[in-house]
Design an enzyme around this catalytic site. Structure first.
Site, PDB file in Angstrom:
ATOM      1  CD1 TRP A 100       2.167  -1.572   5.424  1.00 48.40           C
ATOM      2  CD2 TRP A 100       2.709  -1.424   3.254  1.00 48.40           C
ATOM      3  NE1 TRP A 100       1.007  -1.647   4.688  1.00 48.40           N
ATOM      4  CE2 TRP A 100       1.306  -1.556   3.363  1.00 48.40           C
ATOM      5  CE3 TRP A 100       3.278  -1.328   1.983  1.00 48.40           C
ATOM      6  CZ2 TRP A 100       0.467  -1.591   2.248  1.00 48.40           C
ATOM      7  CZ3 TRP A 100       2.448  -1.353   0.872  1.00 48.40           C
ATOM      8  CH2 TRP A 100       1.059  -1.483   1.012  1.00 48.40           C
ATOM      9  CG  ASP A 168       6.292   3.789   5.723  1.00 45.43           C
ATOM     10  OD1 ASP A 168       5.490   4.742   5.800  1.00 45.43           O
ATOM     11  OD2 ASP A 168       6.075   2.772   5.033  1.00 45.43           O
ATOM     12  CE  LYS A 192      -1.832   4.033   4.809  1.00 48.12           C
ATOM     13  NZ  LYS A 192      -2.910   3.180   4.321  1.00 48.12           N
TER      14      LYS A 192
END
Length: 356
Positions: A100, A168, A192
């Site tokens: 990511w 993030d 999540k």
């Protein structure tokens, strides 16, 4: 019994499912479904405002920080952040800690010069870089606080890098106590730890905005979303509603500090078991292990397949590792019970014993 270790979309509290399913049929006794109410009606505006207020309360945000609920997931933020914060002639500092982080770097290069402040690529992303080289003139420093695929997590946040900190937090938002006001911008896909797929949380310090010299498309300018209170166009109504319900649950359960205690207990129990079983191996450096996504392997392909097959038959879902790295991954988000982690570790012990 089903034990849901999926990495995302992932487990949610049972009561959130029950409340959301009722709202699909009849939202707040209105006779209408949450799927069909107008987004500019008082009913939904109240949902959005409660969700925003809960984020501010749970994160203890100051008045400089604004809360947005946006389309596009965290992936859209990979380009929206540099578009809003980085001029063509400026530097942005990024950390490369896995899939990511690497994706965020790729998109940022479209808008300015990117310097890698720290990387764990040379360890195959099994560590977090602890020494950073951040340019003092950088527009911001970007980190991915938890890498879901690599199974690493920043336990020491680089608050004092000298430039605005962008993070993030898609896979560990609301999982532990942090000084959220020391971040310039935080973003997190909801699927999540805080809801269903379809909405992305952005927390941004308004003092950072309006400093780039490029023309920004209206839908991508954070200032427009702030001005229109996340309703510059039709928002993802149902996803925001589920996020609001999840945030309600989180507050009722004791807030972020309680989640931190529970998550530490789950992760400690899992890793203690993992380290006690020679059949399994955890590739991540112990100091950098994620409390959210525990990755582990068996160094024999046939035994690995047998473990996965038996796990599925025993009701353990989502423990297969990401396709890019293989092995196993147990995602232990806020809504996952300690009992599910205990059940998995008992299964691991039994399987290891059967292999002598």
């Amino acid at each position: 019994m089903i034990h849901n270790f999926n990495s995302g979309p992932s487990i949610l509290p049972k009561q959130v499912f029950e409340q959301a399913s009722q709202a699909v049929l009849n939202f707040n006794n209105s006779g209408l479904s949450i799927l069909e109410i107008g987004h500019r009606t008082p009913q939904f505006e109240a949902v959005l405002e409660e969700a925003r207020s809960l984020v501010k309360e749970l994160m203890q945000l100051d008045d400089d920080h604004e809360v947005l609920f946006l389309h596009g997931g965290a992936t859209t933020q990979f380009m929206q952040i540099p578009m809003n914060l980085l001029n063509d002639n400026q530097i942005a500092s990024y950390t490369d800690t896995g899939t990511w982080g690497s994706k965020a770097i790729k998109e940022a290069k479209l808008f300015g010069h990117v310097e890698i402040a720290g990387s764990s690529k040379d360890t195959n992303y099994t560590t977090i870089p602890h020494q950073l080289n951040v340019s003092p003139t950088a527009a911001y420093l970007h980190i991915t606080t938890n890498e879901t695929i690599a199974g690493t997590q920043w336990h020491n946040i680089p608050y004092d890098a000298g430039v605005p900190l962008v993070a993030d937090m898609s896979s560990d938002i609301f999982s532990r106590v942090l000084d959220f006001n020391r971040f310039g911008l935080i973003y997190a896909g909801a699927q999540k730890n805080m809801g269903a797929a379809g909405v992305n949380l952005v927390v941004v310090n308004q003092q950072l905005l309006g400093k780039v010299n490029r023309n920004i498309p209206s839908i991508l300018d954070y200032r427009n979303h702030i001005r229109e209170k996340s309703m510059i166009n039709t928002p993802p109504v149902f996803a925001i509603y589920v996020a609001m319900l999840t945030l309600r649950w989180l507050k009722a359960e004791g807030g972020v500090s309680e989640m931190e205690k529970r998550n530490a207990k789950k992760a400690n129990h899992f890793y203690d078991t993992l380290d006690s079983l020679p059949l399994f191996r955890g590739p991540v450096a112990k100091a950098d292990r994620s409390l959210m996504n525990a990755v582990f392997v068996i160094d024999d392909a046939a035994t690995e397949k047998e473990f996965l097959d038996q796990a599925k038959s025993e009701g353990f879902y989502g423990i297969k590792g990401h396709r890019s790295v293989g092995g196993f991954r147990a995602s232990m988000y806020n809504a996952l019970s300690y009992e599910s982690v205990e059940a998995l570790t008992q299964f691991m012990q039994q399987f290891a014993a059967s292999k002598g």
